[in-house]
Enzyme design. Structure first.
Site, mmCIF file in Angstrom:
data_model
loop_
_atom_site.group_PDB
_atom_site.id
_atom_site.type_symbol
_atom_site.label_atom_id
_atom_site.label_comp_id
_atom_site.label_asym_id
_atom_site.label_seq_id
_atom_site.Cartn_x
_atom_site.Cartn_y
_atom_site.Cartn_z
ATOM 1 N N ASP B 404 40.491 41.571 37.633
ATOM 2 C CA ASP B 404 40.651 40.184 37.995
ATOM 3 C C ASP B 404 39.328 39.496 37.639
ATOM 4 O OD1 ASP B 404 41.597 37.930 39.268
ATOM 5 O OD2 ASP B 404 40.554 38.469 41.099
ATOM 6 N N ASP B 842 40.434 41.497 44.032
ATOM 7 C CA ASP B 842 40.039 41.254 45.409
ATOM 8 C C ASP B 842 41.032 40.373 46.153
ATOM 9 O OD1 ASP B 842 39.490 38.932 44.039
ATOM 10 O OD2 ASP B 842 37.976 38.344 45.492
#
Lengths: 366, 1145
Positions: B404, B842
């Protein structure tokens, strides 16, 4: 899993509410073990460390091998097959006319000539071939607690002994296939003196079984009671035996279950061709060889049938060294391994010498 | 499960009704005819699997569903039923042990689940009943109960919002734990409900529970005594979902409509699919091979047995008669039982203990990750977290890393860095204290004049303060006029973001303000303005308040917001100042602003903007425009009309926007930095060095993502970027599909066909100056690629796309929806060679890809715990990934691979002599070893050294692994568990087995091995073989051990000593419970024989000789083909080793 999401939610709450200061520290301990930093010896096998090992092995093994080989060669061994397969064999008749029920034992005598005198103690073995003492059905067909002298097992032999557990509704003592098939040829040795007399050689019946077997593992029922006949009251002899177990030997200490011939037989052999210690001819005092050079005759009371399964019976006379009986295998193996190691050591040394230089160069260029 | 089934069964009746009817507060409508309240499930959450009562049967059932356990159970049963050579105890005991240990572990885990369930179920809630507020446990909530929920509490079930403490009948909610969106969402009360809930008499009709979070349809009938029942429609905006949290609202009241397992959250919960590691697959493959070996061994023996028995006199010689039962048994049945017996005899070749050891190794080994202090982050005071220990070794096999961007590569911590007003560069220096601390750096532009005019400055700052959609977080104590003391819960940081200076940890309270915005950039800008003295105070019914430098409060009426959209890439506001001026402020990307302002202003700022962009900052330009009354009236009319349009509203709005946003004057530009995570670039470089391909999957804009990629060195200066985005597709002016096809083919040609050198050297490109390709694709294009209109194209595009991607060093996928992230991962996962993938993220939007990848890693970041919860491993920071993979992963892989190979090896050479012995004992299934040895071999004698090895081995020490990322490639593609190494180990096992058996066999050519002429029997034979076996197998491991800690020493020498001790002990006593005293004094007698000693030494040495030779021979030639490349690594490592650790050889 779902529940864990709830607990995590709780954690979230804590973080926003209490701020970072209030969280208890979960810092991992800084110990060598937890950080995988235990002091360690990190040996790396290199040609440098292995090469000397090869030479050492070579240098150690070759002498040991030679020693073993020489020792083995010095052991005198004489083997005679008395099965009586050939018609010319003296025991041919006995082997042909064998029947379990014959009341009169068949005997035969085989003459042989010892070319060398046997100086030290001579060990008399009987050897059987194609006899599967290590067959599973056979190996388990015994009752060790009966053999240990347990009175309960004496009267109720273990199921493992089947079909040699009961005979005519009486428990067999000793039960089982092993005991039932105990080797019962009688071997006697006679020295034919050059002057014509036939001297029987004294064969020692003790010292042939493991000490622990005789004194701990095997024991007569009723402990040390002198009356073995009474102790075995209510049992019957194994089917193929000619005599009951309490009648194996006249010697009190060698009778019943602790008869050494019996104990030796009960230690099942590893391979279908095996030998078992039968008698020991002790060295006489003085310079006289135990068995001088000359003519001998082996008198066999032929009780044990082996022709039905194409087995062979042998009588072996052997001296013994520190390494046991005659067996050139160990000596040859040691010499071979030792020489191979030594040879490899040399080859490796050469390779290492050449490639080592090359490697160093490569390292530098890197 | 039963409950669910029951519900389903009950639900059948309900389904007929097609909807559920709920009486609010259980007040059945009086005028209704006999209304039977339907039964709904209670609000209990059950995530546990077992109860006290069903634990034993259910757990056993679950356990025996595992193929290995079932196999051992079968073996055990065969031993019990059939007359087999080994007693049932030999396999029953280990099986019992395994089952018990597993049951205890699972029981414990279930107990934890019970505890967690209870925590949730017993959570106190407030229920309004007949006007009284009653505290209840959460599990007692029934459908129809009216609940009161306070701020920051989580809703205990799905509620329909009836009443809110806010004036405007709304409440704010975050659904962070549901879908990961942390922004506040507004929900509305049911319109026109009475304020007095007590007198509310209503029923709710709504659909049956369904998992879609954003869908809800229902009706509410409100009965009033003197009126016709009113009907209100209910939508998702009235529904408060279980799991979301009430924010910014003191209390709400709502009626429970879905409870317990019927809530949308529970329905959305999917059990994590079990991830299996590649090692486990290898184990299963090897297992199959060994199973084949086992069966063929048994078949060979059975066949030979009957061939042998056909010879006269062999089957049943006079000395060894069969029992009557044996004689009576049917021949075929006998053959079958013989086959089973052989299976049982040889079954040790597949060791039950391997499973136990592997499990233990994984379980214990994972502690080293949690214990590692390098993973400890002092900020959040937490270390790494291991959620599953099944995948430890997979960390050493990763080929693709999907990461990400926001929060993973970057800190998601936007920070106002500098601005440029009228061509003068302003840099914020330190925590400037005086409000006038607007520092001007010595930019090249401002030689003559050091500052832009104050007027300009203030205009710029006002623009920053006004041109946004930020909301101020309200504090509960607002009424007392306290604005400070707010923790910013949205972006979680104080205003002073320059936390690196250490000052940021304790920001002065004045500066603490919470801002809520959809984009962190906006917050950063507002905060930036605040730092220069212009504070945005918030909205007051369409009025924006700002506090100026002079501490005056200025009010602006907000007339229009021209929302941001990614195509226009700018946003504007139209405000009216107190003085009556109508102003338009616009901010946006330089490319979209520059054409709309006066050109003479552009040049002055362009330079700054470009410089900032190359520095990796996100730049925005700010422009403004005075609207005279006429202009405004026109714009206002246009906007209103467009907003009300029913058709093509988007296009119409766009047109008006474009019309309004023209002829502006540029005021300045801003630079905002999204800081990279610590050591992000180093980590990425190390991962690429280790041969992993890094793909960035982000929902962010392409430009930002691209600059991050450059900053992380995923794209390098010489990387040629292949772009496949909406923009490139529209460039050609043709149909998108055609253009897509064209581009795909072109890129494929470039990256795959024309660059065979690259193809071969993909793994090497990181260091060499080879031509690198970077690939960029966005979400829209990706969905075109994946869901192409025609079926044939679709698979072709997919293939082309995959091939291009696989030949690029890095791939950037921007504007990805969470599901698309998972799609990409899945696509790569299922591509040729099924590479091992790792996802790291996350946020909740990364959960799907974390779950999809082979290994999912969560970062304990700011976006909640969703990712961490669903991950396999969680680490505090991105930088920890390097050590996790390169050091831990590598070591775990080597350890477990060796463990597996070693286990198969040691059992092969354990059982092979037993097999060979059958040829010498008339195929009678006679075991070579005593039962005690058979049982203890895997449990006691040889298990501990390999366990210690597999926990402690560091064939290359950690520092070296971290310094040399390339070492990771040595074990790539399951290098140590492929067929090559497997055959090597198998061969070794066969060689050892043959050696042990025939070595002793030749020794037993004359069984008189004692110096008193006494002979050895079959048990001595077995014991000698077994002694050689135990020593060889243990010393073989000792040879492989490169890292001898005291534990290794203790365990290796200890288990050898234990073997000797045990053998003495076992053979030293007449064991009353044994039927046969087979080993009585066998071991002691063996040791009294010189020949036995000599043969043991010889055979051990001879067995290990090839191993030693290989070590030496392999060395000069480098890694041997087919061999473990470990040696090659060693060579490389040796040089480093000598630097790092003194070798004491």
């Amino acid at each position: 899993m779902m529940a864990s999401s709830y607990t995590a939610k709780e954690e979230d709450g804590h973080i926003t509410v209490s701020g970072p200061g209030a969280l208890r520290s979960r810092k991992p301990e800084n110990t060598a073990f937890k950080q995988q930093r235990l002091p360690a010896w990190q040996p790396i096998l290199t040609a440098g460390t292995v090469l000397p090992a090869f030479f050492i092995i070579g240098l150690l093994f070759i002498p040991i091998g030679i020693g073993l080989f020489v020792t083995s060669n010095n052991i005198k061994e004489f083997e005679i097959d008395y099965t009586g397969v050939d018609a010319s064999s003296p025991c041919f008749n006995c082997s042909q006319s064998f029947s379990w029920n014959s009341s009169r034992p068949c005997t035969c005598s085989i003459p042989f000539y010892l070319e060398q005198p046997y100086e030290s103690n001579v060990y008399v073995y009987y050897g059987l071939s194609n006899f599967y003492q290590n067959h599973r059905r056979y190996v388990k067909s015994r009752d060790d607690s009966q053999l240990n002298g347990d009175p309960k097992s004496l009267m109720e032999p273990s199921k493992e002994c089947e079909p040699y557990a009961f005979h005519e509704n009486k428990p067999i003592a000793p039960c089982g296939a092993i005991a039932n098939s105990m080797f019962n040829d009688t071997l006697e040795l006679f020295y034919n003196d050059p002057n014509g007399t036939k001297v029987q050689i004294l064969l020692n019946t003790t010292g042939i079984a493991w000490w622990t077997d005789k004194h701990v593992k095997f024991g007569n029922p009723g402990g040390n009671s002198p009356n073995l006949t009474a102790a075995f009251q209510g049992t019957t002899k194994p089917i193929n035996w000619r005599r009951p177990v309490f009648d194996l030997d006249a010697d009190e200490g060698n009778n019943g279950f602790i008869n050494e011939d019996f104990i030796v037989w009960m230690r099942t052999a590893a391979l279908p061709t095996f030998r078992k210690l039968y008698r020991i001819i002790n060295k006489k005092s003085g310079m006289v060889p135990t068995l001088p050079r000359g003519n001998y005759s082996l008198e066999v009371v032929y009780n044990y049938p082996v022709r039905s399964f194409e087995g062979r019976k042998r009588m072996i006379l052997s001296t013994i060294s520190w390494m046991g009986g005659k067996n050139p295998f160990l000596g040859i193996a040691y010499i071979t391994v030792g020489s191979v190691c030594f040879f490899l050591g040399i080859v490796l040394l050469l390779i290492h010498h050449k490639c080592g230089n090359r490697n160093n160069n490569a390292d530098i260029s890197n | 499960m039963l409950r669910r089934r029951l519900n389903r069964w009950l639900g059948r009746d309900e389904r007929r009704v097609d909807s559920r009817t709920i009486c609010v507060g259980h007040r059945s409508s009086s005028n209704n005819e006999a209304f039977i309240p339907p039964k709904f499930c209670d609000n209990r959450i059950v995530s546990s699997k077992y109860t006290v009562w069903n634990f034993l049967p259910k757990n056993l059932f679950e356990q025996f569903r595992r193929i290995a356990n079932f196999y051992f159970l079968i073996i055990f049963l065969v031993q019990v039923i059939v007359d087999t050579p080994t007693s049932p105890v030999t396999s029953g005991l280990p099986l019992f042990f395994v089952i018990t240990v597993t049951a205890i572990k699972q029981g414990y885990e279930d107990w934890l689940r019970h505890k967690a369930d209870n925590e949730v179920n017993k959570y106190p809630v407030t229920v309004l009943e007949q006007g009284r507020r009653i505290r209840k446990e959460s599990e007692k909530i029934k459908v129809g109960d009216v609940l009161e929920v306070d701020e920051d509490e989580t809703f205990p079930c799905d509620l329909i919002l009836l009443q809110s403490s806010r004036d405007d009948d709304t409440c704010f909610v975050t659904t962070a734990s549901l879908d990961g969106e942390s922004n506040h969402k507004t929900h509305y009360t049911v319109p026109d409900t009475e304020k007095d809930l007590e007198s509310l008499n209503a029923t709710i009709e709504c659909e049956h529970p369904q998992p879609d979070l954003y869908k809800f349809v229902g009706r509410m009938h409100i009965y009033k005594t003197d009126q016709e029942p009113a009907v209100r429609s209910l939508g998702p905006e009235n529904l408060l979902l279980k799991g979301s949290t009430l924010k910014n609202t003191q209390t709400i009241c709502g009626v429970a409509i879905y409870t317990g397992m019927e809530t949308k959250m529970a329905l959305n919960y999917q059990g994590k699919s079990q991830k299996r590691s590649a090692v486990e697959k290898s184990i299963n493959a090897f297992l199959l091979v060994y199973l084949c070996i086992l069966v063929s061994k048994a078949l060979v023996c059975t066949t030979l047995k009957y061939v042998w028995q056909n010879k006269p006199g062999q089957d049943e010689p006079w000395y060894n008669e069969k029992t009557q039962r044996e004689k009576d048994t049917n021949l075929y049945l006998k053959m079958f039982t013989d086959f089973l017996s052989f299976m049982v005899l040889f079954n040790f070749i597949i060791p039950v203990s391997m499973y136990v050891t592997v499990e233990m190794q994984k379980f214990l080994g994972s502690f080293f990750i949690t214990w590692d202090k390098d993973f400890f982050d002092p900020e959040i005071k937490e270390g790494a977290l291991v959620n599953t220990s099944d995948l430890n070794e997979e960390l050493g096999q990763v080929e693709y890393v999907f990461t990400d961007k926001t929060g993973t590569l970057t800190q998601n911590n936007m920070e106002f860095i500098e601005c440029c007003i009228d061509g003068f560069q302003y840099k914020y220096q330190d925590a400037g204290t005086d409000l006038d601390g607007f520092c001007v750096t010595d930019g090249p532009v401002n030689k003559v004049q050091h500052k832009a005019g104050r007027e300009k400055e203030e205009l710029f700052l006002r623009a920053l303060c006004l041109c946004h959609t930020v909301q101020v977080k309200e504090s509960p104590e607002q009424g007392q006029g306290q604005r400070d003391g707010l923790m910013d819960q949205v972006d979680g940081l104080g205003v002073d973001g320059l936390g690196a200076d250490g000052e940021g940890l304790h920001p002065p309270p004045q500066e603490q303000r919470g801002f809520i915005a959809s984009s962190p950039d906006e917050v950063a800008l507002v905060k930036g303005a605040m730092r220069y003295g212009f504070t945005f105070l918030g909205f007051e019914s369409k009025t924006m308040k700002i506090l100026t430098r002079d501490n005056d409060v200025e009010r602006y009426e907000l007339l229009h917001v021209l929302n941001f959209d990614p195509v226009r890439r700018r946003m504007s506001v139209i405000v009216r100042s107190k003085s009556g001026d109508t102003l338009l402020f616009c901010k946006g990307a330089d490319s979209s602003i520059f054409p709309r302002v006066r050109q003479e202003e552009v040049e002055r700022i362009r330079m700054n903007v470009e410089r900032n962009a190359t520095e990796g900052y996100r730049t925005l330009c700010v422009a403004y425009k005075h609207l005279n009354a006429e202009e405004y009236a026109q714009a206002d009319a246009g906007l209103r009309e467009a907003r009300l349009a029913l058709q093509d509203r988007e296009e119409k709005l766009m047109a008006v926007y474009n019309q309004v946003e023209t002829g502006m004057s540029l005021i300045g530009a801003t630079a905002v930095e999204d800081r990279l995570q610590e050591e992000a670039a180093e980590t990425m470089e190390a991962l690429q060095g280790a041969g992993m391909k890094v793909w960035v999957l982000t929902g962010d804009k392409m430009e930002t993502a691209k600059s991050t990629c450059y900053a992380c060195r995923l794209f390098q200066r010489n990387t040629e970027l292949l772009e496949l985005t909406v923009r490139t597709l529209e460039d050609g002016g043709r149909r998108r599909e055609e253009r897509l096809h064209e581009l795909l083919v072109e890129y494929h040609k470039k990256a795959v066909q024309d660059a065979p050198a690259v193809k071969a050297g993909v793994t090497r490109t990181w260091s060499s100056a080879n031509h690198d390709y970077g690939f960029i694709i966005d979400g829209a294009t990706l969905s075109m690629v994946l869901n192409s209109s025609s079926e044939s194209n679709s698979s072709r595009y997919k293939n082309l796309f995959l091939q291009i991607c696989q030949n690029c060093t890095s791939v950037l996928c921007c504007r990805m929806a969470p599901l698309q992230k998972a799609q990409i991962v899945k696509m790569v996962k299922n591509s040729k060679g099924s590479p091992i993938t790792l996802s790291i993220g996350d946020g909740a939007n990364d959960v799907s890809m974390i779950l999809e990848a082979h290994v999912g890693i969560g970062i304990k970041g700011k976006e909640g715990r969703q990712a961490v919860r669903n991950s396999d491993y969680a680490i505090p920071k991105l930088k920890h990934l390097k050590k996790l993979l390169l050091a831990h992963g590598h070591l775990y892989y080597v350890r477990i691979a060796h463990l597996v190979q070693y286990f198969f090896y040691k059992n092969l050479c354990f059982i092979l002599p037993q097999f060979l012995y059958q040829f010498f004992c008339g195929y009678s299934q006679q075991p070579l070893y005593d039962a005690a040895y058979l049982t203890m071999y895997n449990i006691c004698f040889t298990s501990m050294p390999i366990l210690a090895y597999s926990l402690l081995e560091q064939h290359i020490c950690m520092e070296v692994l971290l310094d040399n990322a390339t070492l990771y490639r040595g074990i790539a593609k399951n290098g140590m568990l492929r067929w090559g190494p497997f055959f090597y180990w198998t061969l070794l096992g066969v060689f050892h087995g043959l050696l042990f058996f025939f070595g002793v066999r030749y020794l037993f050519g004359n069984p008189a091995l004692q110096d008193n002429g006494q002979v050895f029997g079959n048990w001595s034979y077995g014991t000698i073989v077994f002694t050689v076996l135990v020593f060889t197998v243990t010393l073989k491991l000792a040879l492989d051990t490169r890292h001898w800690t005291w534990i290794n020493h203790f365990v290796i020498w200890g288990s050898l000593a234990f073997y000797v001790f045990f053998s003495f002990f076992w053979g030293g006593i007449i064991w009353p419970f044994l039927k046969q005293q087979r080993l009585y004094f066998v071991f002691a007698n063996m040791l009294s024989s010189v020949s036995a000693w000599l043969v043991i030494i010889l055979l051990i040495l001879l067995s290990l000789l090839p191993e030693i030779l290989l070590v030496v021979f392999r060395k000069p030639r480098g890694p041997h083909a087919g061999q473990l490349s470990q040696e090659g690594l060693l060579q490389t490592a040796r040089l480093h080793l000598s630097h790092h650790l003194p070798i004491s050889t």
